[in-house]
Structure formats: structure tokens, C-alpha cells
Design an enzyme around this catalytic site. Structure first.
Site, short mmCIF file in Angstrom:
data_model
loop_
_atom_site.label_atom_id
_atom_site.label_comp_id
_atom_site.label_asym_id
_atom_site.label_seq_id
_atom_site.Cartn_x
_atom_site.Cartn_y
_atom_site.Cartn_z
N THR A 29 0.90 -1.14 0.00
CA THR A 29 0.00 0.00 0.00
C THR A 29 0.94 1.18 0.00
O THR A 29 2.10 1.05 0.35
CB THR A 29 -0.86 -0.01 1.30
OG1 THR A 29 -1.91 -0.96 1.17
CG2 THR A 29 -1.49 1.32 1.60
N ARG A 65 -13.67 -7.30 -2.30
CA ARG A 65 -13.10 -7.11 -0.96
C ARG A 65 -12.53 -5.69 -0.82
O ARG A 65 -11.84 -5.20 -1.70
CB ARG A 65 -12.01 -8.15 -0.72
CG ARG A 65 -11.30 -8.04 0.63
CD ARG A 65 -10.03 -7.24 0.54
NE ARG A 65 -9.29 -7.21 1.80
CZ ARG A 65 -8.22 -6.43 2.02
NH1 ARG A 65 -7.79 -5.62 1.06
NH2 ARG A 65 -7.62 -6.45 3.17
N GLY A 96 -10.30 -3.14 1.73
CA GLY A 96 -9.42 -3.14 2.90
C GLY A 96 -9.62 -1.91 3.76
O GLY A 96 -10.63 -1.20 3.66
N ASP A 97 -8.65 -1.67 4.61
CA ASP A 97 -8.75 -0.55 5.56
C ASP A 97 -8.40 0.79 4.93
O ASP A 97 -8.83 1.84 5.42
CB ASP A 97 -7.81 -0.79 6.74
CG ASP A 97 -6.35 -0.90 6.28
OD1 ASP A 97 -6.09 -1.66 5.31
OD2 ASP A 97 -5.48 -0.24 6.86
N THR A 126 -0.76 0.55 6.90
CA THR A 126 -0.53 -0.53 5.94
C THR A 126 -0.44 -1.84 6.69
O THR A 126 0.04 -1.88 7.82
CB THR A 126 0.76 -0.30 5.13
OG1 THR A 126 1.01 -1.48 4.34
CG2 THR A 126 1.98 -0.03 6.00
N GLY A 127 -0.93 -2.89 6.08
CA GLY A 127 -0.88 -4.19 6.75
C GLY A 127 -2.12 -4.99 6.41
O GLY A 127 -2.82 -4.69 5.44
N GLY A 147 -5.46 -5.58 6.31
CA GLY A 147 -6.46 -4.54 6.49
C GLY A 147 -7.63 -4.89 7.38
O GLY A 147 -8.17 -4.02 8.07
N1 ASP Z 1 -3.97 -2.57 4.16
C1 ASP Z 1 -4.08 -2.97 2.79
C2 ASP Z 1 -5.33 -3.78 2.61
O1 ASP Z 1 -5.66 -4.55 3.46
C3 ASP Z 1 -2.93 -3.76 2.31
C4 ASP Z 1 -1.61 -3.26 2.77
O2 ASP Z 1 -1.47 -2.26 3.43
O3 ASP Z 1 -0.62 -3.89 2.45
O4 ASP Z 1 -5.94 -3.65 1.59
#
Ligand code: ASP
Length: 307
Positions: free
Chosen positions: A172, A200, A202-203, A223-224, A226
């Protein structure tokens, strides 16, 4: 008066030092540096934090090394669905888009939603129609194709079922900044999790989860994995810990990233800036593509190392 500062990330995830060959990492540092410089130039010339984060994120979206815009990962059906959000900390105005395809710079569309639609959150075809109505360019599938992303998708399809496990599943891009007038702004943009189920979200585009800005507290971009950031309303939680419990930005970010997210079983990181221009980058993964530049002369990009 505080510093003017921009902090960026290019994703946190399963980034291992063993992946650290220079051929691969040097272009990442360079991409981070270009984005930092683009955003910082705006701040240094007296421009707004909103312009700075939009510029920095658009620069990362144009770079196929990062999972956003051009470099977005493939979903389960082999195409790209992107999410993005922006927020300004004075009025708490924000804009977001989810599940958009063929948009070159989703961050610009999110900003247009904030400034031109009278709404906060548009998704899918409606968001794409809005983009063409206001003249935001679309791209063909080939713009988003790269052999590396295609191969990654094939690997993931073969081996892993759990969308949070495996190599490079995350990615991200995001930026937070405070300008010379004290405006804080945040922006986040993503292709989401590789091989995700179509639809789907994400966050990243969810205000308060992956993106938040409030002049009274901080700007945050996450990021992570989500789903965990949505469940813990991570970005807004940092702001609340500052506002209601009096924590510093750094302590609030550490509480969320090292205690709250892992207690649910999640992983990832976030960047933050406060009204004095102090910037932090915190992650519970092995690495996070990240960088910071401020008016005291601090300038760094990093990938591994101490969170
Ligand atoms: N947070 C993002 C998601 O879940 C992905 C990411 O940050 O790597 O879509």
C-alpha cells in the site's frame, strides 16, 4: 511554530532482509525519495499539506514497484481493484473510493470525491463514472500489467490460501504531512491484498481505519492486513489515545501497532505526524518501505530496521 514535515510509506509486510539485494532495493529507495521530494517541495514552497500528500501518493501510484495505482496486485479473478482515501485535519473533510478499476491515480479520484461530489465514499462503477464525468483519466489493462506482479499472483495462487500469509501479500502507499500553516493531511492508496476476493475492501479507504487526519491530534496512514485495521479502527484509535488519554503520537502509535493489532492476530504498520511536525514510522513486521523529510533537514528512506 513547528516543523513542516512529510512522512510516507510504501507498504509493510513480509519483507525479509534476505530479499535485500541492491538491484531490488535501490529502485525502491529511489521511488520513496522521489515521492518524498515531490511532497516536501510543496510544503517548502508554502503549499498545503493536502497537495503534498496527494503529490507524494500519486508519485508512488505511478511507480510499478509499489502496490497502488500502476503497480496494483491482481485479485482472484486476475484484474486490479484499487482503494484510496484522503483527509484534511482542519475541517475533517475526507473522500474515498473503493474497488475502482482502470483509474490511473485513485488518490486524485478520492480527492475529487471530497471536493466535488458532496459525498465521502464512492465505490466501483459509480466511482468510475464519476471519474469520467469530471475528466479523471482511465487506463487500459496493459497499463497495470507487469510480469513481476503476474508471477507473484501465480505463486500465491499455487501455494497459499490464507490472504494474510505468504510472500509480499501486503503493500500500500501512504503519506501524512503538516504544512507551514499547521494543516495536517493524510492519504492512502492500495491495490489491496494479492489474490483478494473481487469486491473485498481493505482498511485504506475506510476513514478512521487506514486513514485519518485531525489538526488537534495527528495524521495517520496505515498498511498491513487490512481486516485487523478495520476491526480496531486503528488510525482513529491513535487520534483518540492522544485526545482522550493524553498520549504522545509516538506512544499512541506504539500502543496500536504493538499491542492492539497483534492482540487480534494482525500485523502491519503506520506512519504519523503531529501538529508540531514530529513524524513517526512504526511497524510490527520485519520491514516497512518508508521515508521522512522535514524542515529541520531530516531526510531518510528505509526498509528494514528498528520500527
Ligand atoms: N492494508 C491494505 C489492505 O488490506 C494492504 C496493505 O497495506 O498492504 O488492503
Amino acid at each position: 511554530m513547528g516543523l513542516h514535515t512529510i512522512v510516507i510509506h510504501g507498504g509493510a509486510g513480509v519483507i525479509q532482509p534476505s530479499m535485500g539485494n541492491r538491484d531490488r532495493l535501490d529502485p525502491c529507495h529511489q521511488g520513496l525519495r522521489e515521492a518524498l521530494d515531490a511532497g516536501f517541495l510543496v510544503l517548502d514552497q508554502g503549499g498545503s499539506a493536502l497537495d503534498a500528500v496527494t503529490r507524494a501518493v500519486a508519485s508512488l501510484e505511478d511507480n510499478s514497484l509499489f502496490n497502488a495505482g500502476r503497480g496494483s496486485v491482481f485479485n482472484e479473478n486476475g484484474y486490479h481493484e484499487m482503494d484510496a482515501a484522503v483527509m484534511r485535519g482542519d475541517s475533517l473533510k475526507c473522500g474515498a473510493v473503493a474497488g475502482v478499476t482502470h483509474i490511473r491515480n485513485p488518490v486524485l479520484l478520492a480527492r475529487a470525491v471530497m471536493e466535488q461530489s458532496g459525498n465521502v465514499f464512492l465505490s466501483g462503477k459509480g466511482a468510475e463514472d464519476f471519474a469520467s464525468r469530471i475528466g479523471i483519466p482511465g487506463e487500459t489493462d496493459s497499463y497495470f500489467y507487469s510480469r513481476e506482479r503476474w508471477n507473484q499472483w501465480q505463486e500465491v495462487r499455487k501455494v497459499h490460501q490464507d490472504p494474510g500469509k505468504g510472500p509480499e501479500r501486503f503493500g500500500t502507499v501512504g503519506a501524512v504531512a503538516v504544512d507551514q500553516k499547521g494543516l495536517i493531511a493524510s492519504a492512502t492508496s492500495t491495490g489491496g491484498m494479492i489474490n483478494k476476493i473481487p469486491g473485498r475492501i481493505g482498511d485504506s479507504p475506510v476513514i478512521g481505519a487506514g486513514t485519518y487526519a485531525n489538526n488537534a491530534t495527528c495524521g495517520i496512514s496505515c498498511t498491513g492486513y487490512g481486516e485487523f485495521f478495520i476491526r480496531s479502527v486503528a488510525a482513529h484509535d491513535v487520534s483518540c489515545l492522544m485526545e482522550y488519554s493524553g498520549l504522545s503520537l509516538q506512544d499512541a502509535m506504539r500502543r496500536v501497532i504493538f499491542e492492539k493489532i497483534p492482540s487480534l492476530g494482525g500485523s502491519g504498520g503506520m506512519i504519523g505526524v503531529d501538529a508540531q511536525g514530529r513524524g513517526y514510522m512504526v511497524f510490527n513486521t520485519q520491514g516497512m518501505y518508508r521515508g521522512i523529510r522535514d524542515s529541520s533537514g531530516r531526510l531518510e528512506t528505509s526498509i528494514f530496521g528498528d520500527p
